[in-house]
Design an enzyme around this catalytic site. Structure first.
Site, PDB file in Angstrom:
ATOM      1  N   LYS A 173     -74.373  25.846 -14.991  1.00 29.02           N
ATOM      2  CA  LYS A 173     -74.405  24.796 -16.034  1.00 29.02           C
ATOM      3  C   LYS A 173     -75.785  24.833 -16.688  1.00 29.02           C
ATOM      4  O   LYS A 173     -76.778  24.436 -16.093  1.00 29.02           O
ATOM      5  CB  LYS A 173     -74.186  23.404 -15.443  1.00 29.02           C
ATOM      6  CG  LYS A 173     -74.017  22.373 -16.564  1.00 29.02           C
ATOM      7  CD  LYS A 173     -74.367  20.960 -16.170  1.00 29.02           C
ATOM      8  CE  LYS A 173     -75.805  20.594 -16.367  1.00 29.02           C
ATOM      9  NZ  LYS A 173     -76.291  20.533 -17.771  1.00 29.02           N
ATOM     10  N   GLU A 246     -86.668  24.609  -7.938  1.00 28.53           N
ATOM     11  CA  GLU A 246     -87.895  24.994  -8.665  1.00 28.53           C
ATOM     12  C   GLU A 246     -88.205  23.849  -9.606  1.00 28.53           C
ATOM     13  O   GLU A 246     -87.539  23.690 -10.625  1.00 28.53           O
ATOM     14  CB  GLU A 246     -87.679  26.292  -9.449  1.00 28.53           C
ATOM     15  CG  GLU A 246     -87.432  27.514  -8.595  1.00 28.53           C
ATOM     16  CD  GLU A 246     -88.659  27.994  -7.847  1.00 28.53           C
ATOM     17  OE1 GLU A 246     -89.754  27.411  -8.005  1.00 28.53           O
ATOM     18  OE2 GLU A 246     -88.517  28.968  -7.080  1.00 28.53           O
ATOM     19  N   CYS A 280     -93.132  25.906 -16.636  1.00 27.82           N
ATOM     20  CA  CYS A 280     -93.398  25.197 -15.375  1.00 27.82           C
ATOM     21  C   CYS A 280     -94.779  25.535 -14.842  1.00 27.82           C
ATOM     22  O   CYS A 280     -95.526  24.645 -14.439  1.00 27.82           O
ATOM     23  CB  CYS A 280     -92.317  25.533 -14.362  1.00 27.82           C
ATOM     24  SG  CYS A 280     -92.014  27.287 -14.194  1.00 27.82           S
ATOM     25  N   GLU A 377     -97.327  15.651 -15.563  1.00 29.85           N
ATOM     26  CA  GLU A 377     -97.032  16.943 -16.194  1.00 29.85           C
ATOM     27  C   GLU A 377     -96.731  16.694 -17.670  1.00 29.85           C
ATOM     28  O   GLU A 377     -95.731  16.063 -18.003  1.00 29.85           O
ATOM     29  CB  GLU A 377     -95.814  17.580 -15.518  1.00 29.85           C
ATOM     30  CG  GLU A 377     -95.438  18.916 -16.116  1.00 29.85           C
ATOM     31  CD  GLU A 377     -94.126  19.479 -15.582  1.00 29.85           C
ATOM     32  OE1 GLU A 377     -93.234  18.704 -15.203  1.00 29.85           O
ATOM     33  OE2 GLU A 377     -93.996  20.712 -15.568  1.00 29.85           O
TER      34      GLU A 377
END
Ligand code: NAD
Length: 474
Positions: A173, A246, A280, A377
């Site tokens: 997905k 992750e 990331c 972040e």
């Protein structure tokens, strides 16, 4: 507008409702994909389960041959896939230092070829007069892959290829914001793989949640934010799914006093701003020694002002738009918070008017720990630069964060930098580099940046369970 279908059991599947996919360079939709129902998830899982005995029973050499054929199909369709990646993510075809859609599709091809060639050898623990003890690696069953919007095709490949190589079947997905390149890849793959081996459903978070809780899925591999990772971990408990997570990062880089500020600044800019900081393991907090702080920040700001921001389809664009409006607003909010708390915005920092989700590359000087843009972040084209004087103190500050994806140290003394850097709590340390991953070296986060690793032998083993075989000889 281009319309896409899902692929379940080798067949194109549409849905009653569609989801529009927006091009962030214009703010307008360019494609429609099906909004899957939970029944579609059930059908995709059933198809993957039915295909599992055949696929896992296929000899490794044949699976390798088919995976190499997938790489050839990606390569043959590279221009189309690049264009889809640029339209859905906004990232340039070329991009800053060549980090763009070309690199994404090229990387996908390279990762596929390297992963195809990986082996899972039987390990012999004991072989004597008494017994032979072997360790075998067996596929898990059905793998559910859930991907984010920043590197959609590349991350899909990172999930799918090792899963298939190890003998699993897959339901993927993609992010509802960036599903088109993955849909096209799965369509191409289904002309090569047996039906049911690789299925795709498109939908929003409810469809991801249905997968995470699905009793017919044996493992979830997820790349995305830490809060979503936590929810997936909870949902996965029902049937003790295996997990590779992750998750987010807030990577620190530490510049030691012995570097040349003019030489290091373009390299720091490149690793903080490629893909607009929406990676990331980008450099997200930059700690610079007091002795060269002013020179480094003013160099960074000069480079930021000169960067070419625009539509990723234009050949000279270095940085495209932020991928979506919510992220754009969040990034600006962090900048405004830093400004209000006394930081100096040396470049950018203004929300442009007009179409598209563009934001100028922003260098924040006099940032301090405790400001949101340092602690959170940012995942956008903004880099806070923090001053330090004491090495032990800066390492403690760099480690004082829930994330632990990557980290870097910049110095002309690589042995010293390596010793310092290994004190950072992160899954990958780079010295004089940041964020560069490769298909044969493990990559993953510690602390709340994730569980498990991807790539190479270590990554492949995460798609297997161990079967120990002990055969008595007397
Ligand atoms: P996100 O967590 O919002 O969404 C990722 C995917 O999860 C999407 O497909 C979404 O539909 C799905 N999802 C959302 N809620 C769900 C739920 N409750 N259950 C199951 N699935 C659900 O992440 P994003 O905004 O797309 O991606 C950005 C984040 O991803 C950043 O934090 C970034 O650091 C992280 N990321 C990490 C890595 C890594 O390798 N560690 C790589 C790329 C991105």
């Amino acid at each position: 507008m281009r319309e896409f279908n899902m692929i379940i059991d080798g067949k194109a599947v549409s849905a009653v409702r569609g989801l529009e996919v927006v091009n962030p360079a214009s703010g307008r939709p360019f494609a429609v994909v099906p909004a899957a129902s939970e029944a579609d998830v059930d059908r995709a899982v059933a198809a993957a389960r039915a295909a599992f005995p055949g696929w896992s029973g296929t000899v490794a050499a044949e699976r390798q041959r088919l995976i190499l054929a997938l790489a050839d199909a990606l390569e043959a369709n590279m221009p189309e896939l690049m264009e889809l990646v640029t339209r859905e993510t906004g990232k340039p075809l070329g991009g800053l230092n060549g980090v763009g859609a070309g690199m994404e599709v090229g990387g996908a091809i390279a990762w596929t070829r390297v992963t195809a060639a990986l082996e899972l050898p039987v390990e012999v623990i004991q072989d004597n007069d008494e017994a032979r003890v072997e360790v075998h690696r067996k596929p898990l069953g059905v793998v559910g892959s859930i991907t984010p919007w920043n590197w959609p095709l590349m991350i899909a490949i990172w999930h799918v290829m090792p899963a298939l190589r190890a003998g699993n079947t897959v339901v993927i997905k993609p992010s509802e914001l960036t599903p088109t390149a993955t849909l096209r890849f799965v369509e191409l793959a289904n002309a090569i793989l047996p039906p049911g081996v690789l299925n795709i459903v498109t939908g929003e978070r409810d469809i991801g949640a249905a997968m995470a809780a699905h009793p017919g899925i044996d493992k979830i591999v997820f790349t995305g934010s830490t809060p979503t990772g936590r929810k997936i971990m909870q949902s996965a408990a029902g049937n003790l799914k295996r997990l590779t997570l992750e998750l987010g990062g807030n990577d620190a880089g530490i510049v030691l006093p012995d570097v040349d500020p003019k030489a290091v600044a373009p390299r720091l800019f490149a690793v903080g701003f490629h893909n607009n900081g929406q990676t990331c393991a980008c450099l997200k907090r930059l700690y610079v020694h007091d002795s060269l702080y002013d020179e480094v920040v003013s160099e960074l700001a000069r480079i930021a002002r000169e960067a070419v921001v625009g539509d990723g389809m234009m050949s000279d664009t270095q940085l495209g738009p932020v991928q979506n409006k919510a992220q754009l607003r969040y990034v600006h909010e962090l900048v405004e918070d830093a400004r209000a708390r006394g930081a100096r915005i040396l470049s950018g920092g203004e929300m442009p008017t007009g179409d598209g989700y563009f934001y100028p590359p922003t260098i924040i000087a006099d940032a301090i720990d405790g400001m949101r843009v340092v602690d959170e972040e940012q995942f956008g084209p903004v880099l806070p630069v923090i001053r330090y004087t004491d090495l032990d103190d800066v390492i403690a500050r760099a480690n004082d964060n829930d994330n632990g994806l990557g980290g870097s140290v910049w110095s002309s003394d690589i042995d010293h930098a390596t010793r310092i850097g290994m004190r950072l709590e992160c899954g990958t340390l780079w010295v004089n580099e940041h964020g560069a991953v490769q298909p044969d070296a493990p990559f993953g986060g510690v602390k709340q940046s994730g569980i498990g690793v991807e790539f190479g032998r270590y990554g492949l083993e995460e798609y297997t369970s161990i079967q120990t075989v002990k055969v008595m000889k007397r």
